[in-house]
Design a protein around this motif. Sequence first.
Motif, PDB file in Angstrom:
ATOM      1  N   UNK A  43      35.685 130.481 -37.243  1.00 42.80           N
ATOM      2  CA  UNK A  43      34.672 130.887 -36.490  1.00 42.80           C
ATOM      3  C   UNK A  43      34.178 129.238 -36.787  1.00 42.80           C
ATOM      4  N   UNK A  44      33.875 129.107 -38.209  1.00 44.31           N
ATOM      5  CA  UNK A  44      33.436 127.932 -38.356  1.00 44.31           C
ATOM      6  C   UNK A  44      33.590 126.626 -38.191  1.00 44.31           C
ATOM      7  N   UNK A  45      34.399 126.797 -37.938  1.00 49.11           N
ATOM      8  CA  UNK A  45      35.094 125.257 -37.740  1.00 49.11           C
ATOM      9  C   UNK A  45      34.798 125.321 -35.836  1.00 49.11           C
ATOM     10  N   UNK A  46      35.043 125.942 -35.400  1.00 50.91           N
ATOM     11  CA  UNK A  46      34.583 126.392 -33.926  1.00 50.91           C
ATOM     12  C   UNK A  46      32.741 125.607 -34.042  1.00 50.91           C
ATOM     13  N   UNK A  47      31.882 126.370 -34.601  1.00 55.68           N
ATOM     14  CA  UNK A  47      30.698 126.259 -34.585  1.00 55.68           C
ATOM     15  C   UNK A  47      30.761 124.768 -34.961  1.00 55.68           C
ATOM     16  N   UNK A  51      28.984 121.754 -32.424  1.00 53.19           N
ATOM     17  CA  UNK A  51      27.757 120.868 -32.783  1.00 53.19           C
ATOM     18  C   UNK A  51      27.987 119.483 -32.889  1.00 53.19           C
ATOM     19  N   UNK A  52      29.161 119.158 -33.373  1.00 57.43           N
ATOM     20  CA  UNK A  52      29.799 117.878 -32.749  1.00 57.43           C
ATOM     21  C   UNK A  52      29.075 116.823 -31.833  1.00 57.43           C
ATOM     22  N   UNK A  53      30.027 118.213 -30.578  1.00 56.59           N
ATOM     23  CA  UNK A  53      29.903 117.360 -28.983  1.00 56.59           C
ATOM     24  C   UNK A  53      28.609 116.880 -28.918  1.00 56.59           C
ATOM     25  N   UNK A  54      27.760 117.876 -29.993  1.00 54.85           N
ATOM     26  CA  UNK A  54      25.775 117.364 -29.441  1.00 54.85           C
ATOM     27  C   UNK A  54      25.360 116.490 -29.936  1.00 54.85           C
ATOM     28  N   UNK A  55      26.622 115.730 -30.560  1.00 55.87           N
ATOM     29  CA  UNK A  55      26.083 114.297 -31.143  1.00 55.87           C
ATOM     30  C   UNK A  55      26.820 112.872 -29.594  1.00 55.87           C
TER      31      UNK A  55
END
Length: 137
Positions: A43-47, A51-55
């Motif tokens: 789940x954390x990896x997916x989060x 988050x990385x897609x926001x950059x």
Amino acid sequence: MIAYIVASHGEFSESILEASWELFGKQEKVVSVTLKPEEDPKDLLADYQTALKKFDENDQVIFLVDLFGGTPFNVAAQIVVKHSEQMALVAGLNLAMLGEAYVVRDQPLTDAVFRLEQSAKSAVRHLQVPDEVKGDD
């Protein structure tokens, strides 16, 4: 500009991010990620991936996490080792480190990491009360 993922067990990362914005103003390209008790590393990896897609694709990214060796650290490490030229990981998150993160955003990644470590360490201090000031309560 360096982007940041601020991550922790529980809501610590959200709270420290809000506190930092009270002191230093709201910052762009700073995202909080939390590991909730019912979640696992997948789940954390997916989060983290969300988050990385926001950059932007060419942004350098530093993960600022609460504990060395904890799940937020270990999962971030899996990402960072695959992108070590563009990403870094620093544990021991505190408010001084986060404030310094906003100042060093335009520095090279390795210089920024060094400054973050130094600011976090220098923020850990204790009050030394001279004997003549100590009360007799």
